[in-house]
Scaffold this motif. Structure first.
Motif, PDB file in Angstrom:
ATOM      1  N   VAL A   1      10.171   9.699   0.541  1.00 58.46           N
ATOM      2  CA  VAL A   1       9.418   8.451   0.679  1.00 58.46           C
ATOM      3  C   VAL A   1       9.881   7.756   1.942  1.00 58.46           C
ATOM      4  O   VAL A   1      11.087   7.658   2.200  1.00 58.46           O
ATOM      5  N   GLU A   2       8.928   7.251   2.723  1.00 58.90           N
ATOM      6  CA  GLU A   2       9.245   6.484   3.925  1.00 58.90           C
ATOM      7  C   GLU A   2       8.603   5.108   3.816  1.00 58.90           C
ATOM      8  O   GLU A   2       7.498   4.965   3.279  1.00 58.90           O
ATOM      9  N   LEU A   3       9.312   4.094   4.357  1.00 60.88           N
ATOM     10  CA  LEU A   3       8.810   2.720   4.349  1.00 60.88           C
ATOM     11  C   LEU A   3       8.508   2.286   5.767  1.00 60.88           C
ATOM     12  O   LEU A   3       9.370   2.358   6.652  1.00 60.88           O
ATOM     13  N   HIS A   4       7.305   1.818   5.999  1.00 57.88           N
ATOM     14  CA  HIS A   4       6.927   1.302   7.306  1.00 57.88           C
ATOM     15  C   HIS A   4       7.253  -0.195   7.315  1.00 57.88           C
ATOM     16  O   HIS A   4       6.636  -0.984   6.615  1.00 57.88           O
TER      17      HIS A   4
ATOM     18  N   PHE B   1       9.114   0.470  -2.665  1.00 58.49           N
ATOM     19  CA  PHE B   1       9.742   1.756  -2.386  1.00 58.49           C
ATOM     20  C   PHE B   1      10.190   2.428  -3.680  1.00 58.49           C
ATOM     21  O   PHE B   1      10.049   3.640  -3.843  1.00 58.49           O
ATOM     22  N   ALA B   2      10.736   1.633  -4.611  1.00 56.85           N
ATOM     23  CA  ALA B   2      11.193   2.190  -5.878  1.00 56.85           C
ATOM     24  C   ALA B   2      10.032   2.782  -6.675  1.00 56.85           C
ATOM     25  O   ALA B   2      10.186   3.814  -7.340  1.00 56.85           O
ATOM     26  N   MET B   3       8.863   2.138  -6.625  1.00 53.10           N
ATOM     27  CA  MET B   3       7.677   2.675  -7.295  1.00 53.10           C
ATOM     28  C   MET B   3       7.307   4.032  -6.720  1.00 53.10           C
ATOM     29  O   MET B   3       7.059   4.999  -7.456  1.00 53.10           O
ATOM     30  N   ALA B   4       7.264   4.140  -5.394  1.00 52.45           N
ATOM     31  CA  ALA B   4       6.931   5.410  -4.752  1.00 52.45           C
ATOM     32  C   ALA B   4       7.964   6.478  -5.083  1.00 52.45           C
ATOM     33  O   ALA B   4       7.625   7.642  -5.336  1.00 52.45           O
TER      34      ALA B   4
ATOM     35  N   PHE C   1       0.863  -1.178   0.000  1.00 54.69           N
ATOM     36  CA  PHE C   1       0.000   0.000   0.000  1.00 54.69           C
ATOM     37  C   PHE C   1       0.900   1.228   0.000  1.00 54.69           C
ATOM     38  O   PHE C   1       1.858   1.314   0.772  1.00 54.69           O
ATOM     39  N   ILE C   2       0.589   2.174  -0.885  1.00 54.59           N
ATOM     40  CA  ILE C   2       1.348   3.426  -0.957  1.00 54.59           C
ATOM     41  C   ILE C   2       0.386   4.592  -0.783  1.00 54.59           C
ATOM     42  O   ILE C   2      -0.591   4.710  -1.526  1.00 54.59           O
ATOM     43  N   MET C   3       0.661   5.425   0.199  1.00 50.88           N
ATOM     44  CA  MET C   3      -0.105   6.644   0.412  1.00 50.88           C
ATOM     45  C   MET C   3       0.720   7.826  -0.076  1.00 50.88           C
ATOM     46  O   MET C   3       1.915   7.935   0.230  1.00 50.88           O
ATOM     47  N   ILE C   4       0.098   8.718  -0.860  1.00 48.29           N
ATOM     48  CA  ILE C   4       0.792   9.852  -1.466  1.00 48.29           C
ATOM     49  C   ILE C   4       0.020  11.128  -1.154  1.00 48.29           C
ATOM     50  O   ILE C   4      -1.213  11.159  -1.276  1.00 48.29           O
TER      51      ILE C   4
ATOM     52  N   VAL D   1       5.682  15.669  -3.701  1.00 51.46           N
ATOM     53  CA  VAL D   1       4.811  14.788  -2.932  1.00 51.46           C
ATOM     54  C   VAL D   1       5.621  14.074  -1.866  1.00 51.46           C
ATOM     55  O   VAL D   1       6.829  13.850  -2.004  1.00 51.46           O
ATOM     56  N   SER D   2       4.917  13.691  -0.818  1.00 53.56           N
ATOM     57  CA  SER D   2       5.457  12.795   0.201  1.00 53.56           C
ATOM     58  C   SER D   2       4.707  11.475   0.078  1.00 53.56           C
ATOM     59  O   SER D   2       3.529  11.455  -0.284  1.00 53.56           O
ATOM     60  N   ALA D   3       5.390  10.377   0.381  1.00 54.72           N
ATOM     61  CA  ALA D   3       4.763   9.067   0.215  1.00 54.72           C
ATOM     62  C   ALA D   3       5.143   8.151   1.361  1.00 54.72           C
ATOM     63  O   ALA D   3       6.252   8.207   1.886  1.00 54.72           O
TER      64      ALA D   3
END
Length: 405
Positions: free
Chosen positions: A367-370, A306-309, A244-247, A332-334
């Motif tokens: 971009v940040e990864l949880h 992550f690369a997609m975001a 899931f990616i939030m932007i 954007v932030s993601a």
């Protein structure tokens, strides 16, 4: 069944079809229905002339040539109407069909072939089969970009009419090889004409329903799926590799305040298009509301998600929108979250939202990864060195470049 009854039913099938096409054209404005209505109407006139001629109320030369030329023209307009209806385009190449019909009528009239019953019937039904075959090709070709069930019914009806017209030609030219009596094939053609009209109307209705469904599931401004459709499309059962990616567009309120809502809408549309272009058709995308977008992907790893975001972030950074003498360059932030173990789609979305919050708190345009680890540790990945990332100095607006007057 006697000839008079068959001719009456034949004429009735075209009259009823013409009335239906005129009515549906008035209600739906779909292209091609007007030509279908006129074509069916001309075929009804041709059938009426043939019936009057058989009863001896018209001179032989008048009704034979009149029924042939009008009937051939009617089938050409019918094929032209189906071409426009199927493709939803008013193609000028369709007029070539009418030119072919008029040329054939001129040749038959000039050679006086219309005076010979067998020659006239063979040429007319061969022409009918050719126009119906062309219509079959058009409907089948356009089925792939528009997979409506009514197309299959329309295709079957046109194909059946083409087959029966061909059988009539075979029976006329070689009676010993004809598998069916001409009058029975003629009667089946009547049923096919009714069926064609029916499935044309159903096609128009299915198309209208599909358009309403599309409007209900699509964000009116950006053209991508809206929140309701996006969330409903997420599978109930998640699996390893789901991401899931939030932007969120950085400082979007500042764009509206400084440049106006029209400029803000332009930025929203441009960013949505950039996200959709990078995401492609392999993932689900939606606008959750305001300046917030989301993506759901399958078969991902932490690195690929992550690369997609990150690719989306860079694509948005490359955008520029003119506003007076200035150029708005959005960012954007993601936040990215990957499914691990037993969790719901809502929980996965919450993780991505938490990662998005970290990206915003960390300076935006990142971009940040949880990482869903037992210690609930959240890790940040950066494709470029942190020292090379430039953030808006004010922290309030996207980057703005001065343009020469």
């Amino acid at each position: 069944m006697d000839l008079a009854t068959v001719l009456l039913l034949h004429k009735s099938s075209f009259i009823v079809g013409a009335i239906c096409f005129f009515y549906v054209r008035w209600r739906s404005k779909e292209p091609g229905l007007d030509f279908l209505a006129i074509g069916y109407g001309l075929l009804g006139v041709a059938s009426t002339l043939a019936g009057a001629g058989e009863q001896g109320t018209l001179p032989y030369e008048v009704w034979t040539f009149g029924s042939f030329s009008i009937g051939v023209t009617g089938y050409s307009l019918m094929a032209m109407g189906l071409l426009r209806l199927s493709s939803r385009q008013r193609k000028p190449s369709g007029w070539l069909l009418l030119a072919i019909a008029l040329s054939l009528s001129a040749i038959v009239g000039g050679m006086h072939w219309h005076a010979d019953n067998q020659a006239r019937a063979a040429i007319f039904n061969a022409n009918t089969a050719a126009f119906l075959g062309f219509s079959c090709f058009v409907v089948l070709r356009d089925f792939f970009p528009e997979r409506l069930p009514a197309r299959l019914g329309l295709l079957a009806s046109l194909a059946a009419a083409m087959v029966f017209s061909t059988l009539v030609v075979i029976k006329i030219i070689a009676p010993q090889y004809g598998p069916i009596e001409a009058r029975y094939a003629f009667f089946m053609l009547i049923i096919c004409h009714f069926s064609i009209a029916l499935f044309v109307i159903v096609l128009v209705q299915e198309r209208a329903e599909a358009q309403l469904k599309h409007l209900a599931n699509t964000d009116a401004l950006t053209g991508i799926p809206n929140r309701q459709h996006f969330l409903a499309s997420i599978p109930n059962q998640l699996r390893t590799g789901d991401a899931f990616i939030m932007i969120d567009i950085d400082h979007f309120k500042g764009v509206n305040d400084r440049y106006g809502h029209e400029a803000g809408d332009v930025v929203l549309v441009g960013v949505a298009q950039a996200i959709a272009a990078v995401a492609g058709r392999g993932c689900m995308i939606g606008r959750l509301g305001g300046e917030e977008f989301a993506l759901f992907l399958r078969d991902q790893t932490e690195a690929t998600a992550f690369a997609m975001a990150e690719q989306i972030r860079r694509a948005v950074n490359a955008l520029g929108f003119a506003s007076g003498k200035e150029t708005i360059t959005p960012s954007v932030s993601a936040g990215v979250a990957l499914w691990r173990g037993d969790c719901s789609a809502q929980k996965l979305r919450d993780w991505a939202d938490q990662a998005l919050y970290l990206a915003k708190r960390g300076g935006r345009d990142r971009v940040e990864l949880h990482a869903n680890l037992p210690s609930t540790e959240k890790r940040s990945f950066s494709v470029i060195p942190a020292a090379d990332i430039q953030h808006p100095a004010s922290g309030q607006h996207p980057r703005v470049e001065q343009r020469a007057a």
